[in-house]
Design a protein around this motif. Structure first.
Motif, PDB file in Angstrom:
ATOM      1  N   ARG A 157      -1.925   2.918  -0.355  1.00 52.67           N
ATOM      2  CA  ARG A 157      -3.101   2.543   1.340  1.00 52.67           C
ATOM      3  C   ARG A 157      -2.191   1.114   1.380  1.00 52.67           C
ATOM      4  N   ARG A 161      -0.229  -0.102   5.152  1.00 54.33           N
ATOM      5  CA  ARG A 161      -1.385  -0.346   5.872  1.00 54.33           C
ATOM      6  C   ARG A 161       0.464  -2.121   6.061  1.00 54.33           C
ATOM      7  N   TYR A 201       0.654   7.306  10.697  1.00 56.52           N
ATOM      8  CA  TYR A 201      -0.693   7.277  10.817  1.00 56.52           C
ATOM      9  C   TYR A 201      -1.423   8.820  10.736  1.00 56.52           C
ATOM     10  N   ARG A 204      -1.543   8.378   7.150  1.00 56.06           N
ATOM     11  CA  ARG A 204      -2.375   7.586   6.429  1.00 56.06           C
ATOM     12  C   ARG A 204      -4.108   8.894   6.449  1.00 56.06           C
ATOM     13  N   GLN A 205      -4.069   9.271   7.732  1.00 58.70           N
ATOM     14  CA  GLN A 205      -5.284  10.117   8.180  1.00 58.70           C
ATOM     15  C   GLN A 205      -5.426  11.405   6.481  1.00 58.70           C
ATOM     16  N   LEU A 207      -4.135  10.917   3.957  1.00 55.84           N
ATOM     17  CA  LEU A 207      -4.830   9.651   2.810  1.00 55.84           C
ATOM     18  C   LEU A 207      -6.547   9.795   2.458  1.00 55.84           C
ATOM     19  N   ASP A 208      -7.055   8.943   3.846  1.00 56.63           N
ATOM     20  CA  ASP A 208      -8.129   8.542   3.517  1.00 56.63           C
ATOM     21  C   ASP A 208      -9.184  10.233   3.776  1.00 56.63           C
ATOM     22  N   GLU A 209      -8.856  11.039   4.893  1.00 57.12           N
ATOM     23  CA  GLU A 209     -10.102  12.047   4.453  1.00 57.12           C
ATOM     24  C   GLU A 209     -10.021  13.184   3.947  1.00 57.12           C
ATOM     25  N   GLU A 212      -8.159  10.678  -0.932  1.00 56.73           N
ATOM     26  CA  GLU A 212      -8.671   9.701  -1.278  1.00 56.73           C
ATOM     27  C   GLU A 212     -10.674  10.076  -1.865  1.00 56.73           C
TER      28      GLU A 212
END
Length: 327
Positions: A157, A161, A201, A204-205, A207-209, A212
């Motif tokens: 992450r 970033r 993007y 990361r989406q 990874l986050d949704e 993780e």
């Protein structure tokens, strides 16, 4: 004649030096004999024949040396022209813009390039791929605590970033005249940067949704859940690999801007206003045309670039105390 007289140059230069010296010494001998240090002598037929032979030899030797040097000079010029043509052929659209415009706006163009390429984004993307691959290996080892996976996700992450800290891509339309150089520079950088940010993007989406939350519930889930996480990590690797291609494309665009801002080999800068322009890092050669007395100033501030013979780089801002360099 000794090696000391000839110097330490190569065989061709040594032969030229030998011929030139022989030509010079023979000329002295002919002149001294004819002059006889006391007026024109009464030459007998054998002496006359010898003098004519010496004079003819002197002329022939001089002609041979001159022709040899002319051939070598033409060959060197031909090689330099071929290198210049190859260099010009490698240049992109930005480098084909007028030289006076490129040198005038080089600082702003380089600033734009560095803002879109604050670090080695291509290596950053490849490092992110390696992190996800390590995460996949870690999840397959059921003896390792799941907390380690969370640490790897945090590292991934943070890397993502830092890579998304790029300026918001801005692609204003290029004018029909094509004279808005900085607009063209930003357009060239913004297109691959926009594609790279889109891929980041999406990563990361994912990874986050998906990844993780799945890792957070891994300890209380069934082993079958690992199959779903493995699928997500493979999707991440695929998306990051595609992002590597976009980072490489952005790297090429940045390199093109830097080349257009620094490569002035063979350029005509005779009408450029150079006062206040940062010249350090500019490449040039004997075919570059500078305005007024700028060539002598730039030459004193230049060093051999090491790229190819005859190409110099401005190593410091021009001043009277700068180190001289030969073209």
């Amino acid at each position: 004649m000794t090696d000391r007289d000839l110097g330490t140059s190569g065989p061709a230069d040594t032969l030229d030096a030998l011929l030139s010296r022989a030509h010079h010494q023979l000329g002295i001998a002919v002149t001294d004999r004819i002059a006889a240090q006391g007026g024109t002598p009464e030459l007998r037929p054998p002496d006359l024949a010898l003098d004519r032979l010496l004079a003819a030899t002197h002329r022939s030797l001089g002609t041979a040396v001159t022709r040899r040097r002319s051939r070598e000079a033409r060959a060197a010029l031909s090689r330099r022209n071929a290198a210049l043509e190859a260099r010009l052929a490698e240049r992109g659209p930005l480098s084909n813009r007028p030289s006076q415009v490129r040198v005038k706006y080089r600082q702003e163009a380089l600033r734009l390039a560095h803002s879109y390429w604050p670090a080695d984004l291509a290596e950053g993307m490849r490092a992110a791929v390696r992190l996800v691959q390590n995460l996949s290996d870690l999840l397959e080892d059921t003896l390792r605590p799941v907390g380690h996976a969370g640490l790897v996700v945090g590292q991934l992450r943070e890397r993502l970033r830092s890579m998304t800290a790029l300026p918001k891509p801005r692609r204003p339309p290029v004018t029909l005249t094509g004279l808005d150089y900085l607009t063209a520079v930003e357009a060239a950088l913004a297109e691959p940067a926009e594609r790279l940010l889109h891929d980041l993007y999406r990563v990361r989406q994912l990874l986050d949704e998906e990844l993780e939350p799945a890792i957070a519930t891994l300890e209380s889930s069934s082993p079958a859940c690992l199959f779903g996480i493995d699928t997500v990590t493979q999707d991440l690797i695929d998306d990051l690999t595609q992002g590597c291609d976009q980072a490489d494309a952005l790297a090429r665009a940045v390199a093109e801007v830097e080349r257009a801002s620094s490569d002035f080999v063979g350029a005509d800068l005779s009408g450029a206003k150079l006062d206040g322009v940062l010249l350090e890092g500019i490449l040039w050669d004997a075919t570059t045309v500078w305005p007024g007395n700028w060539e002598s100033l730039v030459r004193r501030a230049s060093l051999p670039s090491g790229e190819e013979q005859g190409v110099l780089i401005v190593a410091a801002e021009p001043s009277d105390s700068a180190v001289p360099a030969e073209a």
